[in-house]
Design an enzyme around this catalytic site. Structure first.
Site, short mmCIF file in Angstrom:
data_model
loop_
_atom_site.label_atom_id
_atom_site.label_comp_id
_atom_site.label_asym_id
_atom_site.label_seq_id
_atom_site.Cartn_x
_atom_site.Cartn_y
_atom_site.Cartn_z
N HIS A 1 -2.46 -104.35 1.15
CA HIS A 1 -2.94 -103.04 1.61
C HIS A 1 -2.76 -102.00 0.51
O HIS A 1 -1.86 -102.12 -0.33
CB HIS A 1 -2.27 -102.58 2.91
CG HIS A 1 -0.78 -102.36 2.90
ND1 HIS A 1 0.14 -103.31 2.50
CD2 HIS A 1 -0.04 -101.29 3.28
CE1 HIS A 1 1.38 -102.83 2.66
NE2 HIS A 1 1.30 -101.61 3.11
N HIS B 1 5.15 -104.36 8.84
CA HIS B 1 5.86 -103.36 9.65
C HIS B 1 5.06 -102.06 9.76
O HIS B 1 5.63 -100.97 9.84
CB HIS B 1 7.28 -103.14 9.12
CG HIS B 1 7.35 -102.62 7.70
ND1 HIS B 1 8.31 -103.03 6.80
CD2 HIS B 1 6.59 -101.73 7.03
CE1 HIS B 1 8.13 -102.40 5.65
NE2 HIS B 1 7.10 -101.61 5.76
N GLU C 1 5.28 -104.72 -1.37
CA GLU C 1 6.26 -104.94 -0.29
C GLU C 1 6.54 -106.43 -0.08
O GLU C 1 7.59 -106.80 0.45
CB GLU C 1 5.77 -104.32 1.03
CG GLU C 1 5.76 -102.80 1.02
CD GLU C 1 5.41 -102.21 2.38
OE1 GLU C 1 5.73 -101.03 2.59
OE2 GLU C 1 4.81 -102.89 3.21
FE LIG Z 1 6.39 -100.25 4.35
#
Ligand SMILES: [Fe+2]
Length: 286
Positions: free
Chosen positions: A200, A12, A247
């Site tokens: 990331h 996202h 995440e």
């Molecule tokens: Fe995020």
């Protein structure tokens, strides 16, 4: 009656929203990324879900370090796009499904998950970017999102986030809740989306870290052996997928809500999008 027909996972990344909002989808940098969602847009137009349970994390828009719910479910009639510093994204207000949301809250809380009930909340890029990727960008001011959305926010910004196993079990409890929902007007087709990731890291000496091997194994595991993914400890996420790779535990809520033999029908992986490895997968329940 209601049933979960499919699960979707997608990154996202906020810059994707900026690229969409500024009409840059055909720029050489962005074109390959948006091309990867063309199949998904056609697929979801055929599926026509009534409700999407959208698992995401808030990025200090609705919550802050003053208040950090581990799991929070949006039970409101609607959710406005949040102002993340440059004004709200030019996308429609998100319509909720209070009846189903309250039912999920009741069912999961009585199943001993400590769910925070949220009756007013703005939703940031974590929720609106996946909607844009899957449903496209408003072509006119009358554009509405084609389904109701139940936001399910998960804390992955402040230690300690929930474990992957806890997320998986919450997914199972959500499935039980959805299947016990009595809709008096018609049957509801429900999807559950897990968002965020993949590898990331946005700060520190390892900023820019991408781990294609880890990401590929995670995507493979969602289909072949999701239980193994529930045993990945937090430190492994940080080491292998970077500080923001945690995440990915949100994808396990999605996967836990699906059948054991859910079938992978599409996968996309692209590097980079704003220093992030973008992953996307669609799993259909049998
Ligand atoms: Fe995020």
């Amino acid at each position: 009656m209601a049933r979960i027909i499919a699960g979707v996972a997608t990154s996202h990344v906020p810059a994707i929203g900026v690229a969409l909002d500024q009409g840059k989808t055909q720029d050489p940098y962005w074109q390959p990324l948006f091309a990867g969602y063309e199949f998904s847009k056609r697929w979801i137009a055929e599926q026509k879900p009534d409700v999407v349970i959208l698992v995401y994390n808030d990025h200090a828009s609705a919550f802050s370090l003053e208040m950090i719910p581990t799991f929070a479910i949006g039970c409101a009639d609607s959710f406005a796009p949040a102002d993340e510093g440059w004004g709200p994204r030019p996308v429609p207000v998100v319509e909720g499904h209070p009846q189903l949301a309250w039912h999920i809250a009741q069912s999961t809380i009585l199943d001993e998950f400590d769910m925070t009930i949220v009756n007013k909340m703005d939703v940031d890029h974590g929720l609106t970017v996946p909607l844009s990727l899957m449903f496209g960008q408003p072509g006119s001011s009358s554009f509405q999102w084609p389904c109701k959305v139940i936001p399910l926010a998960v804390n992955v910004v402040q230690y300690p986030p929930p474990t992957g196993n806890r997320c998986w079990n919450l997914g199972r409890a959500i499935r039980k809740a959805v299947e016990s929902f009595e809709s008096f007007d018609r049957d509801l087709k429900v999807m559950i989306w897990g968002t965020g990731g993949m590898s990331h890291q946005l700060q520190g000496p390892r900023a820019g870290l991408i781990n294609r091997a880890f990401d590929t194994a995670f995507l493979d595991g969602l289909t072949r052996d999701p239980m193994a993914l529930t045993r990945i400890p937090h430190l492994d996420y940080v080491r292998e997928a970077g500080s923001e790779g945690i995440e990915l535990v949100m994808w396990l809520i999605m996967r836990g809500a699906l059948a054991a033999d859910a079938r992978e029908i599409y996968r996309f992986y692209h590097v980079p999008a704003s220093n992030t490895a973008v992953g996307h997968i669609i799993l259909e329940n049998p």
